[in-house]
Design a protein around this motif. Sequence first.
Motif, PDB file in Angstrom:
ATOM      1  N   THR A   1     -54.686 -73.957 -43.022  1.00 16.35           N
ATOM      2  CA  THR A   1     -54.422 -74.756 -41.831  1.00 16.35           C
ATOM      3  C   THR A   1     -53.365 -75.805 -42.151  1.00 16.35           C
ATOM      4  O   THR A   1     -53.279 -76.277 -43.284  1.00 16.35           O
ATOM      5  N   HIS A   2     -52.564 -76.185 -41.154  1.00 15.94           N
ATOM      6  CA  HIS A   2     -51.518 -77.170 -41.393  1.00 15.94           C
ATOM      7  C   HIS A   2     -52.114 -78.471 -41.916  1.00 15.94           C
ATOM      8  O   HIS A   2     -53.181 -78.917 -41.462  1.00 15.94           O
ATOM      9  N   TRP A   3     -51.400 -79.099 -42.833  1.00 16.61           N
ATOM     10  CA  TRP A   3     -51.943 -80.283 -43.505  1.00 16.61           C
ATOM     11  C   TRP A   3     -52.254 -81.424 -42.535  1.00 16.61           C
ATOM     12  O   TRP A   3     -53.212 -82.165 -42.739  1.00 16.61           O
ATOM     13  N   ARG A   4     -51.489 -81.551 -41.470  1.00  9.90           N
ATOM     14  CA  ARG A   4     -51.735 -82.655 -40.542  1.00  9.90           C
ATOM     15  C   ARG A   4     -53.069 -82.461 -39.804  1.00  9.90           C
ATOM     16  O   ARG A   4     -53.819 -83.427 -39.582  1.00  9.90           O
ATOM     17  N   LYS A   5     -53.361 -81.229 -39.443  1.00  7.52           N
ATOM     18  CA  LYS A   5     -54.637 -80.935 -38.779  1.00  7.52           C
ATOM     19  C   LYS A   5     -55.806 -81.179 -39.733  1.00  7.52           C
ATOM     20  O   LYS A   5     -56.856 -81.708 -39.340  1.00  7.52           O
ATOM     21  N   GLN A   6     -55.618 -80.802 -40.992  1.00  4.36           N
ATOM     22  CA  GLN A   6     -56.655 -81.039 -41.994  1.00  4.36           C
ATOM     23  C   GLN A   6     -56.857 -82.534 -42.246  1.00  4.36           C
ATOM     24  O   GLN A   6     -57.986 -83.013 -42.391  1.00  4.36           O
ATOM     25  N   LEU A   7     -55.750 -83.269 -42.300  1.00  4.43           N
ATOM     26  CA  LEU A   7     -55.840 -84.720 -42.475  1.00  4.43           C
ATOM     27  C   LEU A   7     -56.617 -85.345 -41.326  1.00  4.43           C
ATOM     28  O   LEU A   7     -57.463 -86.225 -41.531  1.00  4.43           O
ATOM     29  N   CYS A   8     -56.340 -84.893 -40.129  1.00  3.68           N
ATOM     30  CA  CYS A   8     -57.028 -85.401 -38.932  1.00  3.68           C
ATOM     31  C   CYS A   8     -58.533 -85.170 -39.048  1.00  3.68           C
ATOM     32  O   CYS A   8     -59.341 -86.081 -38.784  1.00  3.68           O
TER      33      CYS A   8
END
Length: 292
Positions: A274-281
Amino acid sequence: MNIAIIGKSGQLAFELQRELQDAAHKVVVYGRDDIDITNESSIRDVLEQHTPDVVINASAYTAVDKAEQDNDACRAINTVAVKALANYCKSVGAFLVHVSTDYVFNGHKGSPYLPNDPLEPQGVYGKTKAEGEQALLEVLPHSSCIIRTAWVYSSHGNNFVKTMLRLMEEKPALSVIDDQVGSPTWAKGLAQACIAAATGKVSGIYHWTDEGVASWYDFALAIQELGVEKGLLSGEIPISPIPSSQYPTPAKRPHYSVLDKTATRESFSALHPTHWRKQLCAMLDELKAQLS
């Protein structure tokens, strides 16, 4: 399946335990007070009580700058211990999953690193991790999986995300390096990759990070934006991009260490990076829940 996890206090072991807590497997987690992984007798004496089918080595010496002055301690954990664990697994017919790093590469390639690209580590940490990989492949080439990763963070332990959140509350402004590029990785996804390798006994060398790329500066901006949005930060502060030359460190960092995951997608088809920004969220939502 009996699974032994090495490295109890780390963020990866924390996520591994959470992912496995409802599984049918028997899981035991060992820390430095339980086992001396640099000593083959200690490994044998402790692990034979559990008779694991799979060992997941989530331990590592990761103090990259300190390693430059602490060569022996770094090598003991990142090289000697890996060989000792491999020897144990070979002797009992167990499978070994070992986590390695983007630091085994020199960072000069300019395109995503393939699992079989030449290793050229630039510092003690990277060299000892590369030596650990080589020792494992010499001892246990067909019953092991090496998973290289990068920029790992979690709601547990110390990492870049939590450090940035703290500094963004304490400081009036920050400067963050913008000429080192890689892929942030939530330890939860890395844990899922390790478990897939363990349960499927998938041998070889693979890369796992979240999707997408970022500089540390990009990553910091996203942490601030999402932190404010979720109420983890009281407001925004100025964040300035700087080159590595303005923030010298004892250890060299790779300037470009994006890892190619093509082989991983093929061999671990049930996993979906999954894209890192979505994971960070998602991780920040979890962190907020823990703090509330």
